[in-house]
Design a protein around this motif. Structure first.
Motif, PDB file in Angstrom:
ATOM      1  N   SER A  61       0.858  -1.191   0.000  1.00  0.00           N
ATOM      2  CA  SER A  61       0.000   0.000   0.000  1.00  0.00           C
ATOM      3  C   SER A  61       0.894   1.242   0.000  1.00  0.00           C
ATOM      4  O   SER A  61       2.109   1.148   0.241  1.00  0.00           O
ATOM      5  N   ASP A 158       5.995  12.460  -0.125  1.00  0.00           N
ATOM      6  CA  ASP A 158       4.770  11.662  -0.209  1.00  0.00           C
ATOM      7  C   ASP A 158       4.069  12.076  -1.503  1.00  0.00           C
ATOM      8  O   ASP A 158       3.390  13.102  -1.566  1.00  0.00           O
ATOM      9  N   CYS A 160       1.942  10.093  -3.016  1.00  0.00           N
ATOM     10  CA  CYS A 160       0.862   9.100  -3.145  1.00  0.00           C
ATOM     11  C   CYS A 160      -0.289   9.617  -4.001  1.00  0.00           C
ATOM     12  O   CYS A 160      -0.942   8.859  -4.703  1.00  0.00           O
ATOM     13  N   LYS A 187      -6.397   6.213  -6.900  1.00  0.00           N
ATOM     14  CA  LYS A 187      -5.204   6.955  -7.269  1.00  0.00           C
ATOM     15  C   LYS A 187      -5.003   7.019  -8.803  1.00  0.00           C
ATOM     16  O   LYS A 187      -5.743   6.392  -9.552  1.00  0.00           O
TER      17      LYS A 187
HETATM   18  C1  LIG Z   1      -1.078  11.694   0.768  1.00  0.00           C
HETATM   19  C2  LIG Z   1      -1.286  10.220   1.005  1.00  0.00           C
HETATM   20  N1  LIG Z   1      -0.345   9.507   1.630  1.00  0.00           N
HETATM   21  C3  LIG Z   1      -0.488   8.189   1.839  1.00  0.00           C
HETATM   22  C4  LIG Z   1      -1.624   7.521   1.420  1.00  0.00           C
HETATM   23  C5  LIG Z   1      -1.758   6.066   1.695  1.00  0.00           C
HETATM   24  O1  LIG Z   1      -1.948   5.317   0.541  1.00  0.00           O
HETATM   25  P1  LIG Z   1      -2.737   3.921   0.598  1.00  0.00           P
HETATM   26  O2  LIG Z   1      -4.201   4.226   0.555  1.00  0.00           O
HETATM   27  O3  LIG Z   1      -2.289   3.222  -0.631  1.00  0.00           O
HETATM   28  O4  LIG Z   1      -2.329   3.235   1.832  1.00  0.00           O
HETATM   29  C6  LIG Z   1      -2.631   8.221   0.763  1.00  0.00           C
HETATM   30  C7  LIG Z   1      -3.870   7.556   0.331  1.00  0.00           C
HETATM   31  O5  LIG Z   1      -4.895   8.157   0.157  1.00  0.00           O
HETATM   32  C8  LIG Z   1      -2.470   9.613   0.550  1.00  0.00           C
HETATM   33  O6  LIG Z   1      -3.401  10.319  -0.049  1.00  0.00           O
END
Ligand SMILES: Cc1ncc(COP(=O)(O)O)c(C=O)c1O
Length: 379
Positions: A61, A158, A160, A187
């Motif tokens: 994740s 980050d 993500c 995403k």
């Molecule tokens: C800024 C940010 N960091 C970390 C994450 C964590 O990702 P995951 O949902 O794959 O665990 C997210 C997920 O929404 C995020 O938006």
């Protein structure tokens, strides 16, 4: 929504291929059974190439990716890690999981880390900073990198929410020491759940790789059961089905970004006619992945009125304000004792978020949908 809008035959074929060519879902070992299929390793290689980074390590994740990256940086108890008041709660959870103290800084009108507020919160315990590229938009990396050089602080990006976004010619996630991505269902590209860590530093890569797999050093000259270990770790591995999906989705990334950017521009141009809006600052407009269109109204009353009008017309918002409780430190009462300062003191961020509206941008938006959004905002 990004990559999930495009899931189709290719993703199906990629999953079937893993099953038909040995059915090994585990990323390591089983060499005789898997007929040369190493989907996670292949995904990592292609992802690193796409991002222009030397190393990529897949995780289960995005949250796991941030946790693994913190471990690779050697962050632990007594350390402080600075991040921003507007982020998904996972960024801060990962810092807590590492044993360090999350220190929360304000965002500016880019809705990403405010460099000056970040600088003001540095102490002799600060070991790392996590700028978050929120909703596809890069943070002010030049200013942030300069501050970290002056204070010897590691940068963990980050990214993500910004897979494929860029900043002055570099991909977000590849500018600091180490960067993270998420492939959850909402995403830019998706493997259902999944994440990636990238770095150009071999030592960081090795430590991340060990930590994400119980400390395994992945020696090729001994069976897995006889592998060596120096560091403790945990299980944050990606599996082969996710890897297979990732390869296909990565091939769709440029298309996702180009469609989002095109649709966003059309809506942005269309709503200029409404005179009382101020757009979010974009530190590098070209690098914006086009995930959302965010603008500020004069006050919370006005943004509340617009949100109500949009809802009545069947138009949703993304995070602002629909999921603010999960993305603003001022509302994280459940972890109040574990973060510093008390989120409620982050008033600058609170004031900005209170009057912000985020319109989600999709890959597949018809002209009618685009016009409906423009009309609803302008009228
Ligand atoms: C800024 C940010 N960091 C970390 C994450 C964590 O990702 P995951 O949902 O794959 O665990 C997210 C997920 O929404 C995020 O938006």
């Amino acid at each position: 929504m990004g990559g999930s809008e495009l899931i189709g035959k290719e993703e199906g074929n990629a999953l079937v291929e893993v099953i038909e060519r040995g059915g090994v879902f585990f990323r390591y070992g089983f060499d005789e059974k898997r007929h040369g299929v190493y989907k996670v390793a292949e995904f990592e290689k292609e992802f690193a190439q796409y991002m222009g980074a030397k190393y990529a390590l897949a995780t289960c994740s995005g949250s796991a990716a941030v946790r693994v990256a913190l471990a690779a940086l050697g962050i632990g108890q007594r350390d402080e890690v600075i991040t921003q008041a507007f982020t998904f709660v996972a960024t801060v959870e990962a810092i807590i999981e590492s044993g360090a103290t999350p220190v929360i800084a304000e965002v500016d009108k880019s809705l990403n880390l405010d460099p000056e507020d970040f600088r003001a919160r540095i102490t002799n315990r600060t070991k790392a900073v996590i700028p978050v590229h929120m909703l596809g938009v890069p943070a002010r990396m030049d200013e942030i990198m300069k501050i970290t050089r002056d204070h010897s602080i590691a940068v963990l990006e980050d990214s993500c929410q910004a897979c494929g976004s860029g900043y002055k010619g570099e991909k977000t996630g590849t500018i600091g020491a180490i960067g993270c991505y998420s492939f959850d269902y909402v995403k830019t590209i998706t493997t259902g759940e999944g994440g990636m860590v990238v770095t150009n530093d071999e030592d960081l890569y090795k430590r991340a790789s060990y930590f994400h797999d119980h400390g395994h050093e992945h020696r090729t000259d001994v069976p897995r059961g006889k592998d060596s270990h120096t560091y403790t770790g945990f299980n944050y591995r990606m599996n082969e089905l996710q890897g297979a999906l990732g390869i296909v989705q990565l091939g769709r990334l440029d298309y996702v970004l180009s469609q989002q950017r095109k649709n966003k521009k059309q809506i942005k141009d269309g709503i200029l006619a409404r005179g009382d809006i101020e757009f979010r600052d974009l530190p590098d407009e070209e690098g914006d992945g086009g995930d959302t269109l965010i603008f500020f109204l004069e006050n919370n009353e006005k943004s509340g009125e617009l949100e109500k009008a949009l809802t009545e017309k069947g138009i949703g918002t993304k995070i602002l304000p629909s999921a603010l409780d999960w993305h603003y430190a001022g509302r994280w009462h459940h972890m109040k004792e574990r973060i510093t300062p008390d989120g409620e003191t982050l008033v600058k961020t609170g004031e900005l978020l209170d009057r912000a509206i985020a319109i989600p941008i999709s890959v597949k938006m018809s002209q009618e949908e685009i016009q409906k959004i423009i009309d609803a905002i302008v009228s």
